[in-house]
Scaffold this motif. Sequence first.
Motif, PDB file in Angstrom:
ATOM      1  N   HIS A  99      -3.910  -0.865  11.213  1.00 52.36           N
ATOM      2  CA  HIS A  99      -3.150   0.377  11.433  1.00 52.36           C
ATOM      3  C   HIS A  99      -2.945   1.079  10.090  1.00 52.36           C
ATOM      4  CE1 HIS A  99      -0.142   3.215  12.735  1.00 52.36           C
ATOM      5  NE2 HIS A  99      -0.305   2.814  13.986  1.00 52.36           N
ATOM      6  N   PRO A 100      -3.195   2.397  10.022  1.00 49.25           N
ATOM      7  CA  PRO A 100      -3.089   3.115   8.738  1.00 49.25           C
ATOM      8  C   PRO A 100      -1.716   3.026   8.076  1.00 49.25           C
ATOM      9  CG  PRO A 100      -3.306   4.651  10.585  1.00 49.25           C
ATOM     10  CD  PRO A 100      -3.629   3.291  11.106  1.00 49.25           C
ATOM     11  N   LEU A 101      -0.652   2.889   8.876  1.00 46.30           N
ATOM     12  CA  LEU A 101       0.690   2.812   8.294  1.00 46.30           C
ATOM     13  C   LEU A 101       0.935   1.507   7.540  1.00 46.30           C
ATOM     14  CD1 LEU A 101       2.886   4.385  11.117  1.00 46.30           C
ATOM     15  CD2 LEU A 101       2.532   5.310   8.819  1.00 46.30           C
ATOM     16  N   LEU A 102       0.089   0.498   7.788  1.00 44.67           N
ATOM     17  CA  LEU A 102       0.258  -0.779   7.093  1.00 44.67           C
ATOM     18  C   LEU A 102      -0.307  -0.745   5.680  1.00 44.67           C
ATOM     19  CD1 LEU A 102      -0.586  -3.315   9.949  1.00 44.67           C
ATOM     20  CD2 LEU A 102       1.657  -2.491   9.207  1.00 44.67           C
ATOM     21  N   SER A 103      -1.197   0.204   5.421  1.00 43.29           N
ATOM     22  CA  SER A 103      -1.829   0.264   4.098  1.00 43.29           C
ATOM     23  C   SER A 103      -1.650   1.603   3.394  1.00 43.29           C
ATOM     24  CB  SER A 103      -3.334  -0.037   4.219  1.00 43.29           C
ATOM     25  OG  SER A 103      -3.938   0.826   5.163  1.00 43.29           O
ATOM     26  N   ASN A 104      -1.004   2.564   4.062  1.00 36.21           N
ATOM     27  CA  ASN A 104      -0.799   3.889   3.471  1.00 36.21           C
ATOM     28  C   ASN A 104       0.620   4.372   3.710  1.00 36.21           C
ATOM     29  OD1 ASN A 104      -3.670   5.044   2.687  1.00 36.21           O
ATOM     30  ND2 ASN A 104      -3.923   4.020   4.664  1.00 36.21           N
ATOM     31  N   ASN A 105       1.180   5.035   2.708  1.00 33.06           N
ATOM     32  CA  ASN A 105       2.477   5.680   2.884  1.00 33.06           C
ATOM     33  C   ASN A 105       2.318   6.883   3.816  1.00 33.06           C
ATOM     34  OD1 ASN A 105       4.462   8.007   1.795  1.00 33.06           O
ATOM     35  ND2 ASN A 105       5.410   6.014   1.440  1.00 33.06           N
ATOM     36  N   PRO A 106       3.314   7.173   4.655  1.00 32.58           N
ATOM     37  CA  PRO A 106       3.214   8.332   5.554  1.00 32.58           C
ATOM     38  C   PRO A 106       2.880   9.638   4.838  1.00 32.58           C
ATOM     39  CG  PRO A 106       5.068   6.966   6.181  1.00 32.58           C
ATOM     40  CD  PRO A 106       4.535   6.381   4.910  1.00 32.58           C
ATOM     41  N   HIS A 107       3.338   9.788   3.587  1.00 30.97           N
ATOM     42  CA  HIS A 107       3.063  11.025   2.857  1.00 30.97           C
ATOM     43  C   HIS A 107       1.599  11.130   2.452  1.00 30.97           C
ATOM     44  CE1 HIS A 107       7.235  12.235   2.758  1.00 30.97           C
ATOM     45  NE2 HIS A 107       7.566  11.022   2.363  1.00 30.97           N
ATOM     46  N   ALA A 108       0.921   9.994   2.329  1.00 28.73           N
ATOM     47  CA  ALA A 108      -0.506  10.004   2.017  1.00 28.73           C
ATOM     48  C   ALA A 108      -1.334  10.343   3.246  1.00 28.73           C
ATOM     49  CB  ALA A 108      -0.929   8.644   1.461  1.00 28.73           C
ATOM     50  N   ARG A 265      13.307  -0.516   7.545  1.00 25.37           N
ATOM     51  CA  ARG A 265      13.127  -1.887   7.063  1.00 25.37           C
ATOM     52  C   ARG A 265      11.651  -2.274   7.027  1.00 25.37           C
ATOM     53  NH1 ARG A 265      12.119  -6.232   9.633  1.00 25.37           N
ATOM     54  NH2 ARG A 265      12.559  -5.293  11.668  1.00 25.37           N
ATOM     55  N   SER A 266      10.923  -1.979   8.114  1.00 27.02           N
ATOM     56  CA  SER A 266       9.510  -2.345   8.186  1.00 27.02           C
ATOM     57  C   SER A 266       8.681  -1.596   7.148  1.00 27.02           C
ATOM     58  CB  SER A 266       8.958  -2.060   9.588  1.00 27.02           C
ATOM     59  OG  SER A 266       9.588  -2.861  10.552  1.00 27.02           O
ATOM     60  N   LEU A 267       8.871  -0.296   7.058  1.00 26.44           N
ATOM     61  CA  LEU A 267       8.069   0.506   6.130  1.00 26.44           C
ATOM     62  C   LEU A 267       8.360   0.148   4.674  1.00 26.44           C
ATOM     63  CD1 LEU A 267       8.202   4.049   7.796  1.00 26.44           C
ATOM     64  CD2 LEU A 267       6.275   2.448   7.782  1.00 26.44           C
ATOM     65  N   SER A 268       9.633  -0.036   4.344  1.00 27.71           N
ATOM     66  CA  SER A 268       9.987  -0.313   2.951  1.00 27.71           C
ATOM     67  C   SER A 268       9.520  -1.682   2.496  1.00 27.71           C
ATOM     68  CB  SER A 268      11.498  -0.181   2.748  1.00 27.71           C
ATOM     69  OG  SER A 268      12.197  -1.096   3.566  1.00 27.71           O
ATOM     70  N   ASP A 269       9.253  -2.593   3.445  1.00 32.68           N
ATOM     71  CA  ASP A 269       8.782  -3.938   3.104  1.00 32.68           C
ATOM     72  C   ASP A 269       7.282  -3.994   2.840  1.00 32.68           C
ATOM     73  OD1 ASP A 269      11.213  -5.169   3.137  1.00 32.68           O
ATOM     74  OD2 ASP A 269      11.042  -5.982   5.168  1.00 32.68           O
ATOM     75  N   LEU A 270       6.558  -2.948   3.213  1.00 36.18           N
ATOM     76  CA  LEU A 270       5.104  -2.956   3.043  1.00 36.18           C
ATOM     77  C   LEU A 270       4.729  -2.794   1.567  1.00 36.18           C
ATOM     78  CD1 LEU A 270       4.109  -0.669   6.046  1.00 36.18           C
ATOM     79  CD2 LEU A 270       3.801  -3.154   5.873  1.00 36.18           C
ATOM     80  N   GLU A 271       3.698  -3.519   1.158  1.00 37.45           N
ATOM     81  CA  GLU A 271       3.263  -3.482  -0.242  1.00 37.45           C
ATOM     82  C   GLU A 271       2.869  -2.077  -0.672  1.00 37.45           C
ATOM     83  OE1 GLU A 271       2.888  -5.123  -3.912  1.00 37.45           O
ATOM     84  OE2 GLU A 271       3.652  -6.080  -2.086  1.00 37.45           O
ATOM     85  N   ALA A 272       2.216  -1.338   0.222  1.00 34.43           N
ATOM     86  CA  ALA A 272       1.774   0.022  -0.115  1.00 34.43           C
ATOM     87  C   ALA A 272       2.942   0.921  -0.481  1.00 34.43           C
ATOM     88  CB  ALA A 272       1.005   0.625   1.060  1.00 34.43           C
ATOM     89  N   ASN A 273       4.094   0.676   0.151  1.00 31.20           N
ATOM     90  CA  ASN A 273       5.273   1.501  -0.108  1.00 31.20           C
ATOM     91  C   ASN A 273       6.127   0.972  -1.250  1.00 31.20           C
ATOM     92  OD1 ASN A 273       4.628   3.304   1.974  1.00 31.20           O
ATOM     93  ND2 ASN A 273       5.581   1.975   3.502  1.00 31.20           N
TER      94      ASN A 273
END
Length: 323
Positions: A99-108, A265-273
């Motif tokens: 899923h793109p959200l797992l490796s990219n920030n939403p702003h990207a 919580r989920s988004l901030s924990d991702l390495e990409a973010n």
Amino acid sequence: MDHKEIHVNLREDMVTEETRKLICSLPKDKDSQGNLCKYQGCWYYYNTLQAVINFQKSFQPQDTDIILASFPKSGTTWLKALTVALLERSKHEDDPLNHPLLSNNPHALVPLLESSTPDLTKFLPSSSTRLFSTHMPFHTVKEGLKGYPCKIVFICRNAKDELISRWYFRCKYENVEVTRSILESMCESLCRGSTFYGPIWDHVLSYWRGSLKDPSHVLFMKYEEIKEEPYAQLKRLAEFIGCPFTEEEEESGTVNKIVELCSLRSLSDLEANKTGKTLNGVDYKFFFRKGEVGDWKNHLTPEMKSRIDMIIEEKLRGSGLSF
């Protein structure tokens, strides 16, 4: 971090001679960060004004485009994540790890229309949905859409919480101490209306009126309502952008999975973010703080709170909107 990268909006070296002449005729002001000018009722730094004009002149819209609009620090990152997750859900049902959200920030993933050069190369051919974001007011966006029936989703947030979020964000990306004096200065600018992309009341009202006039093309959402009823609000968003949930999806928990994937919580924990940066050099981690409703109570004095409330109430009176 390169100071010029961070303050790309404040630089004036990309402004054309034609725009410089226009600026001379516009109302001007200053905040603690730089020079502002008022164009079509909205305050911009000079480079951002140039990007706005470029958008209005050169953008080539498509009928299926979706524009995610907001006043800065009003839930922009969250709205982008939710919309990307909705549009991508069928593609990654059997392959959730890609899923793109797992490796990219939403702003990207969602380019800003008034950036210097929105990256259109990531989009598939014209048959697919293109997703953009903006902080421009409704009437300015409409001029650039040139009559195309694009769908616009606007997210609104309480002005006091928006101020606190912007205060913390600004201090982080400028790498300065979070001080009361900066908050007081920003509060003063907000109340005068001369803040970047402000006045906030005119900005919000432009989309509110747009949604009342054309509800099939403009959706008005409130940050607080998404926090309170994420399931219902996500379904509302999905229906508006043309990808409603099926009964099977609802029964299988797809709605809740998207809500969880896009949680702070989920988004901030991702390495990409945690490690990435925007094209302007701003750390992605700065886009994630508390996301709480009512956090302003921990920071604003009673006097600041009363002044903001009084001004907002006066400006919104008779509109049918409150925030």
